[in-house]
Write an enzyme that holds these catalytic residues in place. Sequence first.
Site: not given
Length: 302
Positions: A162, A11, A179, A261, A233, A59-60
């Site tokens: 960067f 479930k 930035r 961005h 990174q 599943t119930d």
Amino acid sequence: MAELFDSSYGKANVKFLKVRKDAHDPNIQDVLEANVQVLLRGKFETSYTKADNSSVVPTDTVKNTILVEAKNNNVWPIESFAAHLAKHFTSKYEQVEGAEVYIVQAKWTKIKLEGRDHPHSFKHEGPETRQTFLTYDSLTKKLTLSSSIKDLTVLKSTGSMFYGYNVCDYTTLQPTEDRILSTDVSSTWTFDPKQVSSLEYIMKNGQVFDRAYNEARGVTLELFCKENSPSVQATMYNMCEKILANVKQIATVTYVLPNKHYILFNLEWKGIKDNKELFYPSSDPNGLIKCTVGRKGEKSKL
């Protein structure tokens, strides 16, 4: 002509909110809102291949079990509740040989009023969530446990660079030493199975998993704010390294970070040639950076 290779069922999207009252003052309360998925593995092949449902736990029933066990047992932290559910299903039903438990916890925090946390009023911090994923095989006793932060959105308006990247005839990006850096943090830490080795350990040591979550989230925010980031990174690697140093039970840390961005508007048409303050939030395309970091010398054992 055909053979069943693998199967699981259960479930999904079983949702609840539980209230916990302080034993000494019931006016002081906590809440935990969760979305739970439990999948079962085991001796269910004939339900697929022979239309024989005699072994199937409906599943119930899985849904009812999650709710009743949440009512009757502690659900803090979600790692311990996941272990409790795995133990319940593999112990109660002989045909259930394994379980996968996935829990997503909504982030509710106390409202601060007059400088203090209100005892029973909360604000939702969404879409950020805390998550855990546990798998358990009762035959081999193999256990895996990982937890995550998802959709923690952060932005800093400076303190990110960067430059020095590879340039070719397809490159249009200009290098920068200043930035905006923004991302939706997805961080997952996997626990060392040699240390987090049993369901019983997880059920009895909830403080380990709360501490791991608090360290992972705290380190993420600390380094995001403090580093003059040379790249996504480099910063994500430093985050992984510090989490591993701070929490000995963690084997690996993974980050998946979209680079959201923000692009300066070109306002030269209006005679404005030095715009450095007004940006366009670009929804797509976006950069996407991933890494997994573990302890030195352990890579070959994973």
